[in-house]
Design an enzyme around this catalytic site. Structure first.
Site, short mmCIF file in Angstrom:
data_model
loop_
_atom_site.label_atom_id
_atom_site.label_comp_id
_atom_site.label_asym_id
_atom_site.label_seq_id
_atom_site.Cartn_x
_atom_site.Cartn_y
_atom_site.Cartn_z
N ASP A 49 -53.55 8.67 106.33
CA ASP A 49 -52.20 8.30 106.75
C ASP A 49 -52.20 8.04 108.24
OD1 ASP A 49 -51.05 8.53 104.22
OD2 ASP A 49 -50.41 10.60 104.52
N ASP B 37 -48.26 3.71 100.64
CA ASP B 37 -46.95 4.34 100.42
C ASP B 37 -45.83 3.33 100.65
OD1 ASP B 37 -48.32 6.78 100.08
OD2 ASP B 37 -48.08 7.31 102.19
#
Length: 158
Positions: free
Chosen positions: A116, A132
């Site tokens: 991330d 995402d």
């Protein structure tokens, strides 16, 4: 012979490719935990790992999440191959969800976590990645598709 649900496949490929490319860039450019302010105090690139789902939900549940990613991917591929020709918004939505699910799924199988890096600090939101984002955008596309379908067309298809 016409390629069925072409937009689905294009969206899935682009989402998967962009997700993997950006994660590769982050891993090659940053040290774990390193942050680069793009708009200081508002938006940063911050390299973290996540054993949970989108936006760090279900943290530490990588085992069942990897199988969920695989299952969702297989179902969506089956839908595109074996199902009807989908409307454009449906194709786009399902394709983006597939690309995101595959991107994070491959990370979970290969690494045991996802990379991330998108860090919106202004709203103190969880650090997330392009997969995402694509999954979320895909869901919005499916919502738009459902809003565009009239009740009459739903009854006719039964």
């Amino acid at each position: 012979m016409r390629f069925k649900n072409r937009l689905f496949w294009i969206a899935a490929f682009i989402a998967f490719f962009v997700d993997q490319l950006t994660k590769y860039w982050v891993v090659q450019t940053f040290s774990l935990g390193e942050t680069l302010p793009i708009l200081p105090g508002i938006f940063h690139f911050t390299y973290v790992t996540n054993t949970g789902a989108a936006f760090s939900l279900f943290s530490g549940k990588v085992e069942w999440l990897r199988w969920l990613s695989l299952g969702v991917s297989l179902l969506l591929i089956g839908l595109a191959l074996l199902g009807p020709v989908l409307e454009r918004w449906d194709q786009l939505g399902y394709g983006l969800i597939l690309g995101g699910a595959m991107g994070n799924g491959i990370d979970r199988f290969a690494l045991g976590y996802v990379v991330d890096f998108l860090d919106f600090r202004l709203i103190n939101f969880a650090v997330f990645n392009m997969a995402d984002s694509f999954i979320s955008i895909g869901i919005v596309c499916l919502l738009l598709a459902s809003l565009q379908k009239s009740p009459d067309s739903h009854h006719r298809s039964r």
